[in-house]
Design a protein around this motif. Structure first.
Motif, mmCIF file in Angstrom:
data_model
loop_
_atom_site.group_PDB
_atom_site.id
_atom_site.type_symbol
_atom_site.label_atom_id
_atom_site.label_comp_id
_atom_site.label_asym_id
_atom_site.label_seq_id
_atom_site.Cartn_x
_atom_site.Cartn_y
_atom_site.Cartn_z
ATOM 1 N N SER A 130 -26.391 -15.715 2.567
ATOM 2 C CA SER A 130 -27.052 -15.381 1.295
ATOM 3 C C SER A 130 -28.553 -15.224 1.488
ATOM 4 O O SER A 130 -29.188 -14.347 0.897
ATOM 5 C CB SER A 130 -26.773 -16.460 0.249
ATOM 6 O OG SER A 130 -25.419 -16.462 -0.097
ATOM 7 N N PHE A 131 -29.124 -16.082 2.324
ATOM 8 C CA PHE A 131 -30.554 -15.994 2.630
ATOM 9 C C PHE A 131 -30.865 -14.665 3.313
ATOM 10 O O PHE A 131 -31.825 -13.973 2.949
ATOM 11 C CB PHE A 131 -30.978 -17.165 3.519
ATOM 12 C CG PHE A 131 -32.387 -17.064 4.013
ATOM 13 C CD1 PHE A 131 -33.446 -17.419 3.192
ATOM 14 C CD2 PHE A 131 -32.663 -16.604 5.296
ATOM 15 C CE1 PHE A 131 -34.756 -17.318 3.644
ATOM 16 C CE2 PHE A 131 -33.964 -16.497 5.753
ATOM 17 C CZ PHE A 131 -35.013 -16.855 4.921
ATOM 18 N N VAL A 132 -30.059 -14.282 4.292
ATOM 19 C CA VAL A 132 -30.272 -13.015 4.995
ATOM 20 C C VAL A 132 -30.136 -11.844 4.017
ATOM 21 O O VAL A 132 -30.928 -10.895 4.056
ATOM 22 C CB VAL A 132 -29.300 -12.862 6.194
ATOM 23 C CG1 VAL A 132 -29.388 -11.473 6.803
ATOM 24 C CG2 VAL A 132 -29.588 -13.920 7.242
ATOM 25 N N LEU A 173 -33.137 -24.387 4.420
ATOM 26 C CA LEU A 173 -31.902 -23.796 4.937
ATOM 27 C C LEU A 173 -31.160 -24.798 5.813
ATOM 28 O O LEU A 173 -31.791 -25.588 6.519
ATOM 29 C CB LEU A 173 -32.231 -22.560 5.781
ATOM 30 C CG LEU A 173 -32.828 -21.376 5.040
ATOM 31 C CD1 LEU A 173 -33.291 -20.316 6.028
ATOM 32 C CD2 LEU A 173 -31.818 -20.795 4.077
ATOM 33 N N PRO A 174 -29.832 -24.751 5.790
ATOM 34 C CA PRO A 174 -29.051 -25.611 6.694
ATOM 35 C C PRO A 174 -29.063 -25.016 8.101
ATOM 36 O O PRO A 174 -28.315 -24.100 8.408
ATOM 37 C CB PRO A 174 -27.651 -25.582 6.085
ATOM 38 C CG PRO A 174 -27.576 -24.242 5.417
ATOM 39 C CD PRO A 174 -28.976 -23.936 4.935
ATOM 40 N N ALA A 185 -36.581 -18.137 9.536
ATOM 41 C CA ALA A 185 -37.726 -18.911 9.053
ATOM 42 C C ALA A 185 -37.664 -18.967 7.533
ATOM 43 O O ALA A 185 -37.376 -17.970 6.863
ATOM 44 C CB ALA A 185 -39.024 -18.273 9.515
ATOM 45 N N THR A 186 -37.931 -20.133 6.988
ATOM 46 C CA THR A 186 -37.867 -20.330 5.544
ATOM 47 C C THR A 186 -38.813 -19.369 4.833
ATOM 48 O O THR A 186 -39.933 -19.145 5.267
ATOM 49 C CB THR A 186 -38.236 -21.780 5.181
ATOM 50 O OG1 THR A 186 -37.360 -22.652 5.892
ATOM 51 C CG2 THR A 186 -38.076 -22.040 3.706
ATOM 52 N N ALA A 209 -25.842 -29.837 16.139
ATOM 53 C CA ALA A 209 -26.052 -28.650 16.976
ATOM 54 C C ALA A 209 -26.594 -27.529 16.088
ATOM 55 O O ALA A 209 -26.108 -27.335 14.972
ATOM 56 C CB ALA A 209 -24.745 -28.213 17.620
ATOM 57 N N PRO A 210 -27.593 -26.801 16.557
ATOM 58 C CA PRO A 210 -28.154 -25.732 15.719
ATOM 59 C C PRO A 210 -27.164 -24.585 15.531
ATOM 60 O O PRO A 210 -26.407 -24.256 16.443
ATOM 61 C CB PRO A 210 -29.385 -25.278 16.501
ATOM 62 C CG PRO A 210 -29.125 -25.681 17.906
ATOM 63 C CD PRO A 210 -28.251 -26.902 17.848
ATOM 64 N N TYR A 211 -27.201 -24.005 14.330
ATOM 65 C CA TYR A 211 -26.450 -22.778 14.105
ATOM 66 C C TYR A 211 -27.183 -21.659 14.833
ATOM 67 O O TYR A 211 -28.399 -21.702 14.998
ATOM 68 C CB TYR A 211 -26.349 -22.452 12.620
ATOM 69 C CG TYR A 211 -25.528 -23.453 11.833
ATOM 70 C CD1 TYR A 211 -24.237 -23.773 12.203
ATOM 71 C CD2 TYR A 211 -26.046 -24.077 10.706
ATOM 72 C CE1 TYR A 211 -23.476 -24.687 11.481
ATOM 73 C CE2 TYR A 211 -25.304 -24.982 9.975
ATOM 74 C CZ TYR A 211 -24.021 -25.280 10.370
ATOM 75 O OH TYR A 211 -23.285 -26.181 9.649
ATOM 76 N N VAL A 212 -26.436 -20.652 15.258
ATOM 77 C CA VAL A 212 -27.035 -19.542 15.993
ATOM 78 C C VAL A 212 -27.142 -18.337 15.064
ATOM 79 O O VAL A 212 -26.173 -17.950 14.414
ATOM 80 C CB VAL A 212 -26.190 -19.186 17.240
ATOM 81 C CG1 VAL A 212 -26.745 -17.948 17.931
ATOM 82 C CG2 VAL A 212 -26.141 -20.365 18.192
ATOM 83 N N TYR A 213 -28.339 -17.777 15.018
ATOM 84 C CA TYR A 213 -28.596 -16.535 14.294
ATOM 85 C C TYR A 213 -29.185 -15.551 15.286
ATOM 86 O O TYR A 213 -30.116 -15.877 16.022
ATOM 87 C CB TYR A 213 -29.586 -16.757 13.152
ATOM 88 C CG TYR A 213 -30.068 -15.469 12.513
ATOM 89 C CD1 TYR A 213 -29.311 -14.820 11.554
ATOM 90 C CD2 TYR A 213 -31.280 -14.895 12.885
ATOM 91 C CE1 TYR A 213 -29.740 -13.640 10.970
ATOM 92 C CE2 TYR A 213 -31.717 -13.709 12.304
ATOM 93 C CZ TYR A 213 -30.948 -13.087 11.349
ATOM 94 O OH TYR A 213 -31.365 -11.916 10.779
#
Length: 131
Positions: free
Chosen positions: A50-52, A76-77, A67-68, A85-89
């Protein structure tokens, strides 16, 4: 064996077999907890998606990073709530990107949709396109 003890034993055996079969079919409480954790991860990815989409609407391109941006979200989560563990974008074009997480039961995730794109079970990634 007497007939008056055979019937209760038979019924007890059938009940036990039904319970075991039910646990095998549903996966039991351990599988249910894993599925619940995966649903939390999926909810996080939906929030990132949704952010994207918001950033795409504002900038006519998907962002380079997550980046916020106060115009779309304050927070953002960015990491798995269980493993941290970080989500990958990864931006793959002006209109496409990948969102990835480590799912415990990836076979169930393919039943859920994040939008126009494709689920890659082996990598745990959604390849998504903004339109």
């Amino acid at each position: 064996m007497q007939s008056d003890t055979f019937a209760p034993l038979l019924i007890g055996g059938l009940v036990a077999a039904a319970i075991v079969a039910g646990l095998m079919v549903t996966g039991g409480p351990i599988a249910a907890r894993a599925e619940k954790r995966d649903m939390a991860r999926l909810a996080d990815l939906r929030e990132l998606q949704s952010f994207v989409a918001c950033r795409y609407d504002l900038d006519d391109a998907v962002p380079n990073t997550l980046a916020t941006d106060e115009r779309c979200a304050d927070k953002l989560p960015m990491a798995d709530p269980v493993t941290d563990a970080p989500y990958v974008y990864e931006k793959t074009s002006a209109t496409s990107y990948r969102l990835c997480a480590r799912f415990e039961r990836p076979e169930l995730v393919e039943d859920y949709d994040l939008g126009p794109g494709q689920w890659q079970r082996d990598s745990g990634c959604f390849l998504l396109t903004q339109k």
